[in-house]
Design an enzyme around this catalytic site. Structure first.
Site, PDB file in Angstrom:
ATOM      1  N   SER A 113       0.797  -1.229   0.000  1.00  0.00           N
ATOM      2  CA  SER A 113       0.000   0.000   0.000  1.00  0.00           C
ATOM      3  C   SER A 113       0.826   1.272   0.000  1.00  0.00           C
ATOM      4  O   SER A 113       0.346   2.324  -0.394  1.00  0.00           O
ATOM      5  CB  SER A 113      -0.944   0.001   1.199  1.00  0.00           C
ATOM      6  OG  SER A 113      -0.202  -0.032   2.400  1.00  0.00           O
ATOM      7  N   HIS A 137      -5.627  -3.811  -1.458  1.00  0.00           N
ATOM      8  CA  HIS A 137      -5.463  -2.726  -2.436  1.00  0.00           C
ATOM      9  C   HIS A 137      -5.599  -3.191  -3.880  1.00  0.00           C
ATOM     10  O   HIS A 137      -5.433  -2.399  -4.804  1.00  0.00           O
ATOM     11  CB  HIS A 137      -4.118  -2.012  -2.234  1.00  0.00           C
ATOM     12  CG  HIS A 137      -4.105  -1.122  -1.041  1.00  0.00           C
ATOM     13  ND1 HIS A 137      -4.542   0.181  -1.075  1.00  0.00           N
ATOM     14  CD2 HIS A 137      -3.765  -1.358   0.241  1.00  0.00           C
ATOM     15  CE1 HIS A 137      -4.438   0.715   0.124  1.00  0.00           C
ATOM     16  NE2 HIS A 137      -3.966  -0.200   0.943  1.00  0.00           N
ATOM     17  N   LYS A 175     -12.135  -0.264   0.968  1.00  0.00           N
ATOM     18  CA  LYS A 175     -11.349   0.570   0.052  1.00  0.00           C
ATOM     19  C   LYS A 175     -12.154   0.768  -1.237  1.00  0.00           C
ATOM     20  O   LYS A 175     -13.083   1.554  -1.258  1.00  0.00           O
ATOM     21  CB  LYS A 175      -9.976  -0.056  -0.141  1.00  0.00           C
ATOM     22  CG  LYS A 175      -9.174   0.087   1.158  1.00  0.00           C
ATOM     23  CD  LYS A 175      -7.863  -0.605   1.204  1.00  0.00           C
ATOM     24  CE  LYS A 175      -7.220  -0.317   2.569  1.00  0.00           C
ATOM     25  NZ  LYS A 175      -6.348  -1.371   3.041  1.00  0.00           N
TER      26      LYS A 175
END
Ligand SMILES: *Cc1c(COP(=O)(O)O)cnc(C)c1O
Length: 395
Positions: A182, A210, A241
């Site tokens: 990340s 991610h 996310k």
């Protein structure tokens, strides 16, 4: 001040301030979106992991409201005691279909998904081989498992192979890695890692927090990106996310998912996601199934940011994904850069030790599919101005 037993914490906090490592958390007065309101002022938001701009999307909001009308809010207890809603089962089935996996189980967060999974798979007679830059939730989950943990050099498959050879065991062995790292935006060589695992009989686990909604066809994640369907034992993901809501998931074989329903401690001892969260995640999954347009916009935005920042003379590191690190070196420089950006209307966080190694501080630029071309131009102009002011780039 009286000595109340935690005076040492005041000293520690002062030390953080001095080192430029004290994190001031901003208070938002608006939804999470391309622009946010802080202290009554609009700021261009380059901080969030809200990759697809779904955190404030009307479809997710409507789905959440409708779920409240039908199911209320709270789960009442853990799912294994008070039962689970049809909504939770629907989400798990839809996620499994989206990810082309046999089955899926959801958790309250990605962090919880890791804490549930690793200790359920390995114990004190077992071995974990872990990338040295893995996420904190993997590190904590490894510790909780009481298995022996061996770290291999970041994304270094030769070292991974050597570490496996040097550490023979009769127990189970688990290789674990982040999918996308990340802070640098680089991608684990999962195809090579799976080949090593298959050759040595280790289990493989990837934390795709991610990559979920970002990598692979239409955002199906890192397993899809490398066409490794059915060959990665554990695929952890998050809906906090790209999915714009909150929640964690594990996709894999039906047996694995069954086991986690019986033995995943955060599943057994902590209440489930709330109904509106789950409904929002179902809607996000549907949107990803329908169209890859948002995923494509995210990538083209990031390509533009990287190209323009590099043209200005910034070092944008080794990212292979929409994460754009602007490398600055010293934590204090990164903090000053971030502070000046904020003053001209751009909210972009400085990241320093211990999140990244000392001397590798940076601003982490996170665009989203909700950012327009104009938004990016505003951001780039601010980077150019501050970069010159601070002598990071030439005139
Ligand atoms: C963000 C992140 C998590 C935590 O996910 P949450 O859903 O926010 O708890 C776990 N692992 C990795 C690699 C992450 O980047």
């Amino acid at each position: 001040m009286t000595d109340n037993g935690v005076t040492w914490l005041d000293e520690e906090l002062a030390r953080l301030q001095e080192a430029g490592l004290y994190n001031t958390i901003r208070t938002l007065e608006s939804p999470m979106d391309a622009w946010v309101v802080i202290n009554g002022q609009r700021k261009l938001n380059f901080c969030a992991n809200n990759y697809l701009g779904l955190a404030n999307h009307p479809r997710l909001c409507e789905a959440a409201k409708a779920a409240i009308d039908r199911y209320g809010i709270g789960p009442g207890a853990v799912r294994s005691i008070a039962g689970t809603t049809a909504l939770h089962i629907e989400l798990e089935e839809k996620l499994a279909a989206f990810k082309k996996a046999e089955a899926c189980i959801t958790f309250q967060s990605g962090f919880m998904a890791n804490l549930a999974t690793i200790p359920a798979l390995v114990g004190k007679d077992d071995l974990i081989i872990s990338d040295e830059l893995n996420h904190a939730s993997i590190i904590d989950a490894c510790r909780l498992s009481r298995a022996q943990v061996i770290r291999y050099r970041h994304n270094d498959v030769t070292d991974l192979r050597a570490k496996i050879a040097e550490n023979p065991t009769n127990g189970h062995r688990l290789i674990v890695t982040d999918g996308v790292f990340s802070m640098d935006g680089d991608i684990a060589p999962l195809d090579e890692i799976v080949a090593v695992a298959e050759a040595t009989g280790c289990l493989t686990m990837v934390d795709d927090a991610h990559g979920e909604g970002v990598l692979g066809e239409g955002g199906r994640g890192i397993v899809d990106h490398f066409h490794l369907h059915g060959r990665v034992d554990v695929e952890v993901g998050t809906m906090s996310k790209a999915f714009g809501a909150v929640g964690g998931m594990v996709a894999g074989r039906r047996t694995l998912v069954e086991w986690l329903r019986q033995r995943g401690r955060p599943f057994l001892f902590s209440s489930a996601m709330t109904a509106p969260d789950v409904a929002a995640c179902i809607e996000a999954t549907a949107m990803l199934q329908e169209s890859s347009e948002r995923v494509e916009r995210l990538w083209s935005n990031a390509a533009l940011l990287k190209a323009e920042l590099q043209r200005m003379g910034f070092d944008t590191g080794l990212s292979q994904t929409p994460i754009v690190p602007v490398m600055l070196g010293e934590a204090r420089l990164a903090q000053e850069f971030s502070r000046r950006l904020f003053a001209v209307g751009v909210f972009a966080m400085a990241i320093g030790f211990p999140t990244v190694p000392a001397g590798k501080a940076r601003i982490r630029v996170m665009n989203s599919a909700a950012h327009s071309r104009d938004d990016l131009e505003v951001g780039l102009a601010a980077f150019e101005k501050i970069g010159r002011e601070l002598g990071v780039i030439g005139d």
